[in-house]
Design an enzyme around this catalytic site. Structure first.
Site, mmCIF file in Angstrom:
data_model
loop_
_atom_site.group_PDB
_atom_site.id
_atom_site.type_symbol
_atom_site.label_atom_id
_atom_site.label_comp_id
_atom_site.label_asym_id
_atom_site.label_seq_id
_atom_site.Cartn_x
_atom_site.Cartn_y
_atom_site.Cartn_z
ATOM 1 N N PHE A 11 34.149 34.053 35.230
ATOM 2 C CA PHE A 11 34.666 34.199 33.871
ATOM 3 C C PHE A 11 35.819 33.654 33.958
ATOM 4 O O PHE A 11 35.610 32.179 33.541
ATOM 5 C CB PHE A 11 34.821 35.132 32.857
ATOM 6 C CG PHE A 11 35.426 34.920 31.092
ATOM 7 C CD1 PHE A 11 34.683 33.122 30.869
ATOM 8 C CD2 PHE A 11 36.293 35.438 30.697
ATOM 9 C CE1 PHE A 11 34.894 33.378 29.338
ATOM 10 C CE2 PHE A 11 36.828 35.026 29.625
ATOM 11 C CZ PHE A 11 36.356 34.013 28.999
ATOM 12 N N PRO A 48 43.697 42.260 56.728
ATOM 13 C CA PRO A 48 44.970 40.552 56.500
ATOM 14 C C PRO A 48 44.924 40.143 57.550
ATOM 15 O O PRO A 48 45.483 38.327 57.490
ATOM 16 C CB PRO A 48 45.720 41.775 56.513
ATOM 17 C CG PRO A 48 45.843 42.935 55.995
ATOM 18 C CD PRO A 48 44.631 42.824 56.483
ATOM 19 N N ASN A 81 41.797 45.715 42.818
ATOM 20 C CA ASN A 81 42.993 45.155 42.148
ATOM 21 C C ASN A 81 44.281 45.140 42.644
ATOM 22 O O ASN A 81 45.315 44.524 42.726
ATOM 23 C CB ASN A 81 42.737 45.747 40.505
ATOM 24 C CG ASN A 81 42.300 45.386 40.241
ATOM 25 O OD1 ASN A 81 40.940 44.187 40.125
ATOM 26 N ND2 ASN A 81 41.062 46.551 38.520
ATOM 27 N N TYR A 131 42.638 51.232 35.312
ATOM 28 C CA TYR A 131 42.630 49.766 35.766
ATOM 29 C C TYR A 131 44.459 48.768 35.236
ATOM 30 O O TYR A 131 44.178 48.680 36.240
ATOM 31 C CB TYR A 131 41.518 48.932 34.152
ATOM 32 C CG TYR A 131 41.555 47.669 33.861
ATOM 33 C CD1 TYR A 131 41.726 46.840 35.161
ATOM 34 C CD2 TYR A 131 42.522 46.963 33.600
ATOM 35 C CE1 TYR A 131 41.306 45.187 35.098
ATOM 36 C CE2 TYR A 131 42.209 45.176 32.349
ATOM 37 C CZ TYR A 131 41.818 44.737 34.100
ATOM 38 O OH TYR A 131 42.412 43.642 34.066
ATOM 39 N N LYS A 135 46.107 47.124 38.390
ATOM 40 C CA LYS A 135 46.770 45.399 38.439
ATOM 41 C C LYS A 135 47.939 45.275 38.528
ATOM 42 O O LYS A 135 48.477 44.898 39.418
ATOM 43 C CB LYS A 135 45.627 45.298 36.810
ATOM 44 C CG LYS A 135 44.822 45.002 36.823
ATOM 45 C CD LYS A 135 43.827 43.984 37.951
ATOM 46 C CE LYS A 135 44.974 42.366 37.172
ATOM 47 N NZ LYS A 135 44.161 41.582 37.911
#
Length: 308
Positions: A11, A48, A81, A131, A135
């Protein structure tokens, strides 16, 4: 200017990519798991050194990380996240140390905030749920990386293509179904009494473009929101009016645990105005019009990995 956007199919990522492509002289490349990405990579699983190889081949001037998840298990949240931004920082440091890194954080990192107040960037971060905690871990990885990096802590984005993982996208989908029936019937929602800071996704995209191209260093964290809190009920009824819904909106007294833990959210956007010369341009009514006016059959991000 060469810009790599990770998570461009979500989105936020879709709107951001479109905005960046409109910049004069910008060459925008996309990276992610989607088959049509310019480069295939997955921050949740790639090493990485493998990510560094990708970056070395692109030699970006800026990297914008929109990849993230809003739902799923604690493990999935942590992989995308928290682990994802840490791996990306290691890769950027190895292969493109001069690139500007713009990472999308979340206002959920703050956790409970005093009612009636705007939350500045230096406020304590006390996320009550996985969540926000994951984050926050991603934000700390970016701010401690030593790179030319900025985290944009976004509040609640609204606009065309909003995922059904959030209330605006979910309610729009349910209203579309209900308005296709005769009579319109009943749409059931949770507790709408909490206050949230809603920001138009186009304003978020513009903030990202400004952050990616701003000369000189930026503060480690900048809030991106509307700077005002409204009852979620106002958004719901505004969308009902926009949709022309003539049925019943039935509100439950039982909200989600995350909503109950954070009854008030409002971002202090003073720093973004000062550092980026940015301020929100769209009203909530305009955001809801864009959300409702989006094609009903348009592809939508999945709730589990809406920006990955």
């Amino acid at each position: 200017m060469r810009i790599l956007v990770l998570g461009s199919t979500g989105f936020l990522g879709g709107h951001i990519t479109e905005r960046l492509r409109a910049l004069p002289g910008a060459q925008v490349l996309t990276g992610g798991r989607a088959p049509d990405s310019d480069v295939r990579c997955d921050l949740a699983t790639d090493r990485p050194d493998a990510l560094a190889e990708v970056l070395a081949g692109i030699a970006p001037d800026a990297v914008v990380n929109c990849a993230g998840v809003v739902g799923g298990s604690a493990l999935t949240l942590a992989e995308v996240n928290a682990r994802g931004p840490a791996a990306l920082c290691a890769a950027v440091r190895a292969a493109a140390p001069g690139a500007r890194l713009v990472h999308l954080g979340s206002a959920a990192e703050y956790g409970p905030c005093p009612g009636g107040e705007r939350t500045p960037e230096e406020a304590p971060a006390r996320p009550p749920a996985p969540y926000g905690a994951t984050k926050l871990a991603g934000t700390l990885a970016v701010t401690a990386s030593g790179l030319d990096a900025v985290v944009l802590r976004v509040t609640n984005p609204v606009g065309a293509g909003a995922a059904t993982a959030g209330l605006p996208g979910r309610l729009a989908a349910e209203l579309r179904h209900a308005t296709a029936q005769t009579p319109h019937g009943t749409v059931r929602v949770g507790d709408l009494s909490v206050h949230r800071d809603f920001v138009d996704v186009r304003d978020v995209a513009r903030a990202v473009a400004l952050a990616a191209t701003a000369p000189g260093p930026l503060p480690p964290v900048l809030n991106v929101g509307s700077g005002r809190a409204i009852p979620v009920r106002d958004l719901a009824h505004g969308l009902v009016r926009t949709a022309g819904f003539r049925g019943r909106l039935e509100e439950s007294l039982n909200g989600s645990g995350r909503s109950a833990a954070v009854p008030w959210q409002c971002a202090d956007i003073t720093a973004a105005a000062r550092e980026l010369r940015w301020h929100p341009e769209y009203t909530l009514a305009e955001s809801l019009t864009a959300l409702w006016g989006a094609a009903p059959g348009a592809p939508a991000p999945s709730p589990a990995r809406q920006d990955a």
